[in-house]
Design an enzyme around this catalytic site. Structure first.
Site, PDB file in Angstrom:
ATOM      1  N   CYS A  91       0.809  -1.224   0.000  1.00 35.81           N
ATOM      2  CA  CYS A  91       0.000   0.000   0.000  1.00 35.81           C
ATOM      3  C   CYS A  91       0.841   1.273   0.000  1.00 35.81           C
ATOM      4  CB  CYS A  91      -0.942   0.020   1.195  1.00 35.81           C
ATOM      5  SG  CYS A  91      -2.183  -1.287   1.158  1.00 35.81           S
ATOM      6  N   HIS A 328      -9.258   2.976  -2.585  1.00 31.03           N
ATOM      7  CA  HIS A 328      -7.888   2.578  -2.243  1.00 31.03           C
ATOM      8  C   HIS A 328      -7.309   1.652  -3.315  1.00 31.03           C
ATOM      9  CE1 HIS A 328      -4.402   1.440  -0.110  1.00 31.03           C
ATOM     10  NE2 HIS A 328      -4.906   0.690   0.841  1.00 31.03           N
TER      11      HIS A 328
END
Length: 376
Positions: A91, A328
């Site tokens: 991430c 995301h």
């Protein structure tokens, strides 16, 4: 300031689309190439000179391999002489790519770098070992904690006593801020419409709806709205040495940090990275005007803010909404944070010297952060 100080002079992103929806037919390079092209055009206009690109560095987590950054460079029409490299810090990949590009410029290379990230969760391949498919590769070796991200966020919520009421309120605030920003046109200049999508498709969940959702884990406090949606999207910035900005406004990259933390509680990594980067820059939390910290989960975001001593409603933090509202796209999210800082500070007219921070927590127990300063 050094003439080789790296400066972000252009920043663009796609709208973020939920997996399986409007961007689902686009591969990683098809997401990234238009954004790269738009960012280069912006940089040339801002600096008044042709952008001589030395390299393209893109974060990507779950793509098909084959070096998506090189595919994206070719698809963007940069020519066969422009290489590409793909960064995988999960991430934090997109922000890590920005820091890697900045390091190359700081070392003395006068050519521009394109940095960012792209993720097409919709087209990510099924992975298998001995014919058995798996959702993700392990984040740690055998014998170490390796929770899935939902479980890790629930463990963090339990450990820190972050209850559902607080999580719901945090997610609702993110959506409320994003709706306000979208309706005011504050995303327009950074977006590259793509695949029929002109704005982020997840903005808009109201708090009464949040309160009715069941927990993701029986007996837990996380819900589908306090966890970010799995998404498709890309983001890119153009970084040049300060002496070649041509007086264009931008974000000078003052400091960066990548740190490790307990893999059992990976959600806290951003807090440790922020503190490390701030210390390197010689500034503190109170000196920062804008934070963009990837909201992977409401509980995780709150745990980071608690460790930084920042009130959860502080308008400096994701002031136009964060990943809970926008989505995301794993490998791109850190770069999206840098694009958002560019809009909130440079496009919005913040004074020279204004500081911003971008950060993300990373699966496996890591964190990444960057400290930037407005130049004009």
């Amino acid at each position: 300031m050094s003439p080789h100080e790296p400066v972000v002079v252009a920043a663009r992103r796609t709208p973020i689309g939920t997996r399986g929806r409007r961007l689902a037919h686009l591969r990683v390079e098809q997401l990234a190439a238009p954004v790269i092209g738009a960012a280069i055009a912006d940089a040339a206009k801002a600096t008044g000179r042709r952008v001589d690109v030395a390299d393209v560095l893109l974060g990507n987590c779950m793509g098909p391999g084959g070096n998506p950054a090189r595919l994206s460079a070719l698809a963007a029409g940069l020519g066969i002489g422009v290489p590409g490299g793909t960064v995988d810090r999960q991430c934090g990949s997109g922000l890590a790519a920005v820091l890697d590009a900045a390091t190359a410029i700081r070392s003395g290379d006068d050519r521009a770098r394109i940095a960012g990230g792209g993720e097409s969760a919709s087209t990510a391949p099924t992975r298998a070992v001995d014919g058995v498919a798996y959702d993700r590769a392990p984040f740690t070796p055998a014998g170490w904690p390796d929770p899935d991200m939902v479980g890790a966020a629930q463990d963090l919520a339990d450990a820190d006593g972050i209850d559902r009421t607080r999580q719901d309120a945090h997610a609702a605030r993110s959506h409320r801020r994003a709706r306000t920003a979208r309706d005011a046109g504050r995303f327009d200049a950074e977006l590259v419409p793509l695949g029929g999508l002109a704005s982020d498709d997840t903005i808009g969940v109201a708090e009464p709806v949040l309160r009715r959702l069941p927990p993701l884990i029986p007996g837990g406090s996380l819900t589908a709205a306090t966890a970010t949606r799995i998404s498709d999207g890309a983001a890119a910035v153009v970084i040049v040495p300060r002496r070649l900005t041509g007086g264009a406004p931008g974000l000078a990259i003052r400091a960066g940090a990548v740190v490790g933390c307990d893999p059992a509680l990976p959600g806290i990594g951003a807090a440790l990275a922020v503190l490390d980067a701030l210390a390197s820059a010689g500034v503190g939390v109170d000196d920062v005007a804008a934070f963009e910290i990837v909201e992977a989960f409401a509980a995780q975001s709150l745990a980071v803010l608690d460790r930084l001593g920042i009130d959860e409603a502080d308008p400096r933090v994701c002031g136009d909404g964060g990943a809970l509202a926008l989505g995301h796209p794993w490998g791109a999210s850190g770069a999206v944070s840098m694009v958002r800082l560019f809009s909130r500070l440079v496009r919005a007219g913040a004074a020279a010297g204004t500081l911003g921070v971008a950060a993300a927590s990373i699966g496996g127990g890591m964190g990444v952060a960057a400290v930037v300063e407005v130049i004009r």
